[in-house]
Design a protein around this motif. Structure first.
Motif, PDB file in Angstrom:
ATOM      1  N   LEU A  16     -65.458  25.425  32.629  1.00  0.00           N
ATOM      2  CA  LEU A  16     -66.695  24.633  33.271  1.00  0.00           C
ATOM      3  C   LEU A  16     -66.496  23.533  33.649  1.00  0.00           C
ATOM      4  O   LEU A  16     -65.810  22.672  33.022  1.00  0.00           O
ATOM      5  N   VAL A  17     -67.243  23.034  34.785  1.00  0.00           N
ATOM      6  CA  VAL A  17     -67.079  21.567  35.126  1.00  0.00           C
ATOM      7  C   VAL A  17     -68.627  21.055  35.231  1.00  0.00           C
ATOM      8  O   VAL A  17     -69.540  21.417  35.669  1.00  0.00           O
ATOM      9  N   LEU A  18     -68.729  19.851  34.496  1.00  0.00           N
ATOM     10  CA  LEU A  18     -69.762  19.175  34.489  1.00  0.00           C
ATOM     11  C   LEU A  18     -69.705  17.898  35.437  1.00  0.00           C
ATOM     12  O   LEU A  18     -68.712  17.235  35.254  1.00  0.00           O
ATOM     13  N   LEU A  19     -70.531  17.853  36.491  1.00  0.00           N
ATOM     14  CA  LEU A  19     -70.083  16.912  37.499  1.00  0.00           C
ATOM     15  C   LEU A  19     -71.466  16.026  37.925  1.00  0.00           C
ATOM     16  O   LEU A  19     -72.331  16.554  38.146  1.00  0.00           O
ATOM     17  N   ASP A  20     -71.298  14.836  37.958  1.00  0.00           N
ATOM     18  CA  ASP A  20     -72.248  14.018  38.473  1.00  0.00           C
ATOM     19  C   ASP A  20     -72.336  13.957  39.686  1.00  0.00           C
ATOM     20  O   ASP A  20     -71.165  13.860  40.494  1.00  0.00           O
ATOM     21  N   VAL A  21     -73.520  13.638  40.193  1.00  0.00           N
ATOM     22  CA  VAL A  21     -73.323  13.545  41.970  1.00  0.00           C
ATOM     23  C   VAL A  21     -73.033  12.179  42.188  1.00  0.00           C
ATOM     24  O   VAL A  21     -72.103  12.017  43.215  1.00  0.00           O
ATOM     25  N   ARG A  22     -73.166  11.212  41.463  1.00  0.00           N
ATOM     26  CA  ARG A  22     -72.694   9.654  41.950  1.00  0.00           C
ATOM     27  C   ARG A  22     -71.358   9.207  40.871  1.00  0.00           C
ATOM     28  O   ARG A  22     -71.570   9.223  39.615  1.00  0.00           O
ATOM     29  N   MET A  23     -70.336   9.354  41.777  1.00  0.00           N
ATOM     30  CA  MET A  23     -69.168   8.969  41.101  1.00  0.00           C
ATOM     31  C   MET A  23     -68.439   8.024  41.953  1.00  0.00           C
ATOM     32  O   MET A  23     -68.661   7.896  43.266  1.00  0.00           O
ATOM     33  N   PRO A  24     -67.547   7.230  41.487  1.00  0.00           N
ATOM     34  CA  PRO A  24     -66.687   6.236  42.431  1.00  0.00           C
ATOM     35  C   PRO A  24     -65.959   6.970  43.268  1.00  0.00           C
ATOM     36  O   PRO A  24     -65.244   8.227  42.803  1.00  0.00           O
ATOM     37  N   GLY A  25     -65.416   6.700  44.443  1.00  0.00           N
ATOM     38  CA  GLY A  25     -64.830   7.450  45.176  1.00  0.00           C
ATOM     39  C   GLY A  25     -65.549   8.745  45.864  1.00  0.00           C
ATOM     40  O   GLY A  25     -66.607   8.316  46.380  1.00  0.00           O
ATOM     41  N   MET A  26     -64.809   9.594  45.576  1.00  0.00           N
ATOM     42  CA  MET A  26     -65.610  11.089  46.023  1.00  0.00           C
ATOM     43  C   MET A  26     -66.789  11.166  45.280  1.00  0.00           C
ATOM     44  O   MET A  26     -66.862  10.875  43.973  1.00  0.00           O
ATOM     45  N   ASP A  27     -67.807  11.471  46.121  1.00  0.00           N
ATOM     46  CA  ASP A  27     -69.201  11.900  45.260  1.00  0.00           C
ATOM     47  C   ASP A  27     -68.836  13.189  44.806  1.00  0.00           C
ATOM     48  O   ASP A  27     -68.161  13.798  45.032  1.00  0.00           O
ATOM     49  N   ALA A  31     -66.722  20.337  46.620  1.00  0.00           N
ATOM     50  CA  ALA A  31     -66.111  21.357  47.966  1.00  0.00           C
ATOM     51  C   ALA A  31     -64.674  21.354  47.595  1.00  0.00           C
ATOM     52  O   ALA A  31     -64.014  22.246  47.932  1.00  0.00           O
ATOM     53  N   GLY A  32     -64.128  20.105  47.165  1.00  0.00           N
ATOM     54  CA  GLY A  32     -62.725  20.033  46.599  1.00  0.00           C
ATOM     55  C   GLY A  32     -62.112  21.164  45.729  1.00  0.00           C
ATOM     56  O   GLY A  32     -61.084  21.872  45.796  1.00  0.00           O
ATOM     57  N   ILE A  33     -62.849  21.264  44.563  1.00  0.00           N
ATOM     58  CA  ILE A  33     -62.952  22.228  43.542  1.00  0.00           C
ATOM     59  C   ILE A  33     -62.688  23.668  44.328  1.00  0.00           C
ATOM     60  O   ILE A  33     -61.961  24.508  43.638  1.00  0.00           O
ATOM     61  N   LYS A  34     -63.872  23.847  45.073  1.00  0.00           N
ATOM     62  CA  LYS A  34     -63.825  25.304  45.408  1.00  0.00           C
ATOM     63  C   LYS A  34     -62.643  25.679  46.434  1.00  0.00           C
ATOM     64  O   LYS A  34     -62.593  26.873  46.559  1.00  0.00           O
ATOM     65  N   GLU A  68     -61.239  12.588  42.292  1.00  0.00           N
ATOM     66  CA  GLU A  68     -59.964  12.799  42.449  1.00  0.00           C
ATOM     67  C   GLU A  68     -59.150  13.006  41.112  1.00  0.00           C
ATOM     68  O   GLU A  68     -58.436  13.992  41.072  1.00  0.00           O
ATOM     69  N   GLU A  69     -59.601  12.389  40.078  1.00  0.00           N
ATOM     70  CA  GLU A  69     -58.937  12.709  38.785  1.00  0.00           C
ATOM     71  C   GLU A  69     -59.419  14.128  38.356  1.00  0.00           C
ATOM     72  O   GLU A  69     -58.690  14.964  37.760  1.00  0.00           O
ATOM     73  N   ILE A 107     -59.978  16.868  40.053  1.00  0.00           N
ATOM     74  CA  ILE A 107     -59.285  17.698  41.023  1.00  0.00           C
ATOM     75  C   ILE A 107     -57.914  18.040  40.522  1.00  0.00           C
ATOM     76  O   ILE A 107     -57.445  19.030  40.510  1.00  0.00           O
ATOM     77  N   ARG A 108     -57.484  16.721  40.189  1.00  0.00           N
ATOM     78  CA  ARG A 108     -56.001  16.854  39.609  1.00  0.00           C
ATOM     79  C   ARG A 108     -55.970  17.585  38.237  1.00  0.00           C
ATOM     80  O   ARG A 108     -55.101  18.240  38.135  1.00  0.00           O
ATOM     81  N   ALA A 109     -56.803  17.554  37.591  1.00  0.00           N
ATOM     82  CA  ALA A 109     -57.048  18.170  36.242  1.00  0.00           C
ATOM     83  C   ALA A 109     -57.191  19.642  36.462  1.00  0.00           C
ATOM     84  O   ALA A 109     -56.283  20.432  35.742  1.00  0.00           O
ATOM     85  N   LEU A 110     -57.682  20.054  37.364  1.00  0.00           N
ATOM     86  CA  LEU A 110     -58.157  21.302  37.688  1.00  0.00           C
ATOM     87  C   LEU A 110     -56.820  22.049  38.451  1.00  0.00           C
ATOM     88  O   LEU A 110     -56.656  23.474  38.259  1.00  0.00           O
TER      89      LEU A 110
END
Length: 145
Positions: free
Chosen positions: A39-50, A56-59, A26-27, A29-32
């Motif tokens: 570029l976005v570096l994204l971990d698969v495992r995160m609190p809340g939304m994975d 998918a939200g970014i896209k 969520e944080e 997506i708010r920043a974006l």
């Protein structure tokens, strides 16, 4: 995890680019929504939304849909993380533990692509301005500043 974010920041510090830390999908997506990112570096495992839901939200964001995403993740118990990552629009997928040199090299490529795209956008804007000026001159009008 805080220690993972610190390690990632340490690996990327030598690139001398601003890093924005997001502790949840969520944080991120708010920043974006408010800033432009290379570029976005994204971990698969995160609190809340994975990471997959976050990607998918970014896209779905008009202003961020073309931002490349590199997934970083630890173990893949069922072998489906890589497929799901690419299916959600990832540009790359790097398993943990990652080689810092490889990560820096890949990030550098995307930063350079972003820089070149910004240059092309500026050039396109200049050309459009010159075309407008030329049209006005052809119509015998005074050019607008």
């Amino acid at each position: 995890m805080e220690e993972n974010l610190l390690a990632l920041e340490a690996v990327l510090a030598s690139l001398n680019v601003p890093l924005v830390r997001a502790r949840s999908g969520e944080e991120a997506i708010r920043a974006l929504r408010h800033e432009r990112f290379a570029l976005v570096l994204l971990d698969v495992r995160m609190p809340g939304m994975d990471g997959f839901d976050t990607a998918a939200g970014i896209k779905r964001l008009d202003q961020a849909k073309d931002v490349p995403i590199i997934f970083l993740t630890g173990s893949d118990p069922d072998g489906g993380f890589t497929f799901r990552g690419y299916a959600t629009g990832a540009a790359d997928f790097i398993p943990k533990p990652f080689d810092p040199w490889v990560l820096r090299a890949k990030v550098t490529v995307f930063l350079e692509l972003h820089r070149k795209n910004r240059e092309l956008e500026a050039l396109r804007d200049r050309v459009a301005g010159l075309e407008n000026l030329l049209r006005e001159l052809r119509r015998g009008q005074s050019p607008r500043p």
